[in-house]
Motif scaffolding. Structure first.
Motif, PDB file in Angstrom:
ATOM      1  N   ILE A   1       0.862  -1.180   0.000  1.00 34.82           N
ATOM      2  CA  ILE A   1       0.000   0.000   0.000  1.00 34.82           C
ATOM      3  C   ILE A   1       0.898   1.229   0.000  1.00 34.82           C
TER       4      ILE A   1
ATOM      5  N   VAL B   1       0.385   7.758  11.317  1.00 35.59           N
ATOM      6  CA  VAL B   1       1.309   6.639  11.537  1.00 35.59           C
ATOM      7  C   VAL B   1       0.625   5.361  11.056  1.00 35.59           C
ATOM      8  N   HIS B   2       1.391   4.501  10.396  1.00 33.31           N
ATOM      9  CA  HIS B   2       0.849   3.236   9.891  1.00 33.31           C
ATOM     10  C   HIS B   2       1.603   2.093  10.539  1.00 33.31           C
ATOM     11  N   ASP B   3       0.887   1.317  11.355  1.00 30.64           N
ATOM     12  CA  ASP B   3       1.501   0.182  12.032  1.00 30.64           C
ATOM     13  C   ASP B   3       1.210  -1.066  11.185  1.00 30.64           C
ATOM     14  N   SER B   4       2.257  -1.638  10.542  1.00 35.74           N
ATOM     15  CA  SER B   4       2.019  -2.818   9.689  1.00 35.74           C
ATOM     16  C   SER B   4       1.900  -4.067  10.555  1.00 35.74           C
ATOM     17  N   THR B   5       0.694  -4.280  11.067  1.00 36.66           N
ATOM     18  CA  THR B   5       0.502  -5.352  12.038  1.00 36.66           C
ATOM     19  C   THR B   5       0.215  -6.709  11.415  1.00 36.66           C
ATOM     20  N   ALA B   6      -0.131  -6.745  10.115  1.00 37.33           N
ATOM     21  CA  ALA B   6      -0.542  -8.047   9.572  1.00 37.33           C
ATOM     22  C   ALA B   6       0.035  -8.289   8.188  1.00 37.33           C
ATOM     23  N   ASP B   7      -0.807  -8.307   7.148  1.00 37.94           N
ATOM     24  CA  ASP B   7      -0.374  -8.806   5.839  1.00 37.94           C
ATOM     25  C   ASP B   7       0.051  -7.728   4.858  1.00 37.94           C
ATOM     26  N   MET B   8      -0.162  -6.446   5.194  1.00 33.93           N
ATOM     27  CA  MET B   8       0.178  -5.360   4.275  1.00 33.93           C
ATOM     28  C   MET B   8       1.571  -4.821   4.582  1.00 33.93           C
TER      29      MET B   8
ATOM     30  N   TYR C   1       3.956  -1.170   3.626  1.00 29.11           N
ATOM     31  CA  TYR C   1       3.669   0.208   3.259  1.00 29.11           C
ATOM     32  C   TYR C   1       4.891   0.904   2.689  1.00 29.11           C
TER      33      TYR C   1
ATOM     34  N   ARG D   1     -10.302   0.987   5.317  1.00 27.57           N
ATOM     35  CA  ARG D   1     -10.664   0.209   4.137  1.00 27.57           C
ATOM     36  C   ARG D   1     -10.626  -1.290   4.476  1.00 27.57           C
TER      37      ARG D   1
ATOM     38  N   LEU E   1      -9.489  -5.030   3.502  1.00 25.87           N
ATOM     39  CA  LEU E   1      -8.291  -5.461   2.782  1.00 25.87           C
ATOM     40  C   LEU E   1      -8.449  -6.824   2.118  1.00 25.87           C
TER      41      LEU E   1
ATOM     42  N   LEU F   1      -9.693  -8.945   6.896  1.00 24.25           N
ATOM     43  CA  LEU F   1      -8.733  -8.042   7.530  1.00 24.25           C
ATOM     44  C   LEU F   1      -9.122  -6.603   7.175  1.00 24.25           C
TER      45      LEU F   1
ATOM     46  N   ARG G   1      -8.158  -2.256   7.678  1.00 25.43           N
ATOM     47  CA  ARG G   1      -7.318  -1.183   8.189  1.00 25.43           C
ATOM     48  C   ARG G   1      -8.211  -0.281   9.029  1.00 25.43           C
TER      49      ARG G   1
ATOM     50  N   ARG H   1      -8.546   3.039  11.529  1.00 21.16           N
ATOM     51  CA  ARG H   1      -7.875   4.312  11.854  1.00 21.16           C
ATOM     52  C   ARG H   1      -8.340   4.818  13.221  1.00 21.16           C
TER      53      ARG H   1
ATOM     54  N   ASP I   1      -3.044   4.133  11.939  1.00 19.44           N
ATOM     55  CA  ASP I   1      -3.754   3.076  11.214  1.00 19.44           C
ATOM     56  C   ASP I   1      -3.086   1.746  11.525  1.00 19.44           C
TER      57      ASP I   1
ATOM     58  N   GLU J   1      -3.671  -2.788  10.934  1.00 20.03           N
ATOM     59  CA  GLU J   1      -4.461  -3.864  10.333  1.00 20.03           C
ATOM     60  C   GLU J   1      -4.959  -4.785  11.444  1.00 20.03           C
TER      61      GLU J   1
END
Lengths: 212, 92
Positions: free
Chosen positions: A102, A166-173, A175, B36, B38, B58, B60, B62, B81, B83
């Motif tokens: 993403i 802030v984007h916390d990539s906690t799973a499958d995505m 960034y 959104r 996913l 899953l 996202r 916010r 944000d 997941e």
């Protein structure tokens, strides 16, 4: 022992690093056992494994920089990148494998910052290996609890009206930040623009260089 | 694709199951909005143990920094944000 020494620094000025003489850990032994079995049973060759490691090491922030520069010069590509960053990167010829990517866009009002608080999730298949600091507890905890203080330490000064996301990539995505194109770069070519795009500007801990 | 019935506003469940989970502790009980959907992915709570994970939607989600950190937030309107799997979210 040829390498016994008491000086903390080598003649070249680097600290000595201890030899890894400790016994193998459980998981190191497991990795070696599985690897040797896969080779013995003919599923993989040692050369294929080395080639794959080479391919991973060859990925670098330059790949991501090329994607960013394309988005700066081609509005249609930028729209596709923001819609599906994985497909857009593949379209440029980057083999990102199973990566779900993403892209988040920085504007004059929004600044994005990427972190993985749980471990070290990072868009490796596009940007290569993450910097060491990205994996530290300090970055992982502070990026979510005090992102503005972290950004100041990285030398990023935001205008008062800018919102931080802030984007916390906690799973499958995974960034990537699409940084804002610096002002005054209208005359640069796409290849020159790519040289302005730093690794940190795609994590959000930096902004692009303003000049070549 | 993700189940489209999830409400816009959700709360992260305050579950404390044993084993591997990918819902950060600091977001439990917090209220956010779906940024959104996913799609569906294998449940990491099963995959971590070598099992085939059931497909789980899953999202996202916010959150505002004010919601996550309360009065300690550097800037209340900044956002975070993350997941979060559907089975960790409750509609509110």
């Amino acid at each position: 022992m040829p390498h016994d020494h008491h000086d903390p620094l080598s003649p070249s000025g680097h600290p000595y690093r201890q030899d890894n003489d400790e016994p193998l850990s459980y998981w190191q032994m497991m990795e070696i056992a599985v690897r040797e079995l896969m080779i013995e049973k003919g599923h993989l060759t040692a050369n294929e494994i080395a080639t794959q490691i080479d391919a991973m090491d060859a990925r670098s922030p330059a790949d991501g920089a090329a994607v960013v520069a394309r988005a700066w010069v081609d509005p249609a590509f930028k729209a596709r990148l923001l819609d599906n960053a994985g497909a857009a990167s593949t379209e440029m010829g980057f083999d990102i494998g199973p990566l779900n990517l993403i892209a988040v866009e920085n504007t004059d009002k929004i600044h994005n910052l990427i972190v993985c608080t749980l471990c070290s999730c990072y868009p490796r298949n596009l940007l290569g290996l993450p910097p060491d600091w990205y994996k530290t507890r300090a970055y992982r905890s502070r990026a979510v609890s005090e992102p503005r203080a972290v950004l100041r330490e990285f030398g990023v000064e935001l205008a008062e009206y800018v919102t931080v996301r802030v984007h916390d990539s906690t799973a499958d995505m995974r960034y990537i930040v699409l940084p804002a194109r610096p002002a005054g770069t209208e005359d640069l070519t796409e290849a020159e623009l790519a040289q302005l795009v730093t690794r940190d500007s795609m994590i959000g801990t930096g902004v692009p260089r303003r000049t070549l | 694709m993700a189940t489209p019935i999830m409400a816009d506003r959700v709360r992260v469940k305050t579950l404390v199951p044993p084993g591997h989970i990918r819902t950060p502790w600091y977001l439990r009980g917090k209220i956010g909005v779906i940024e959104r959907p996913l799609g569906e992915f294998g449940n990491p709570e099963q995959q971590a143990y070598g099992r085939i994970g059931d497909r789980k939607p899953l999202y996202r989600v916010r959150f505002t920094m004010a919601e996550v950190w309360g009065t300690r937030a550097e800037r209340p309107e900044d956002t975070l944000d993350a997941e979060i799997y559907g089975h960790w979210l409750e509609e509110i």
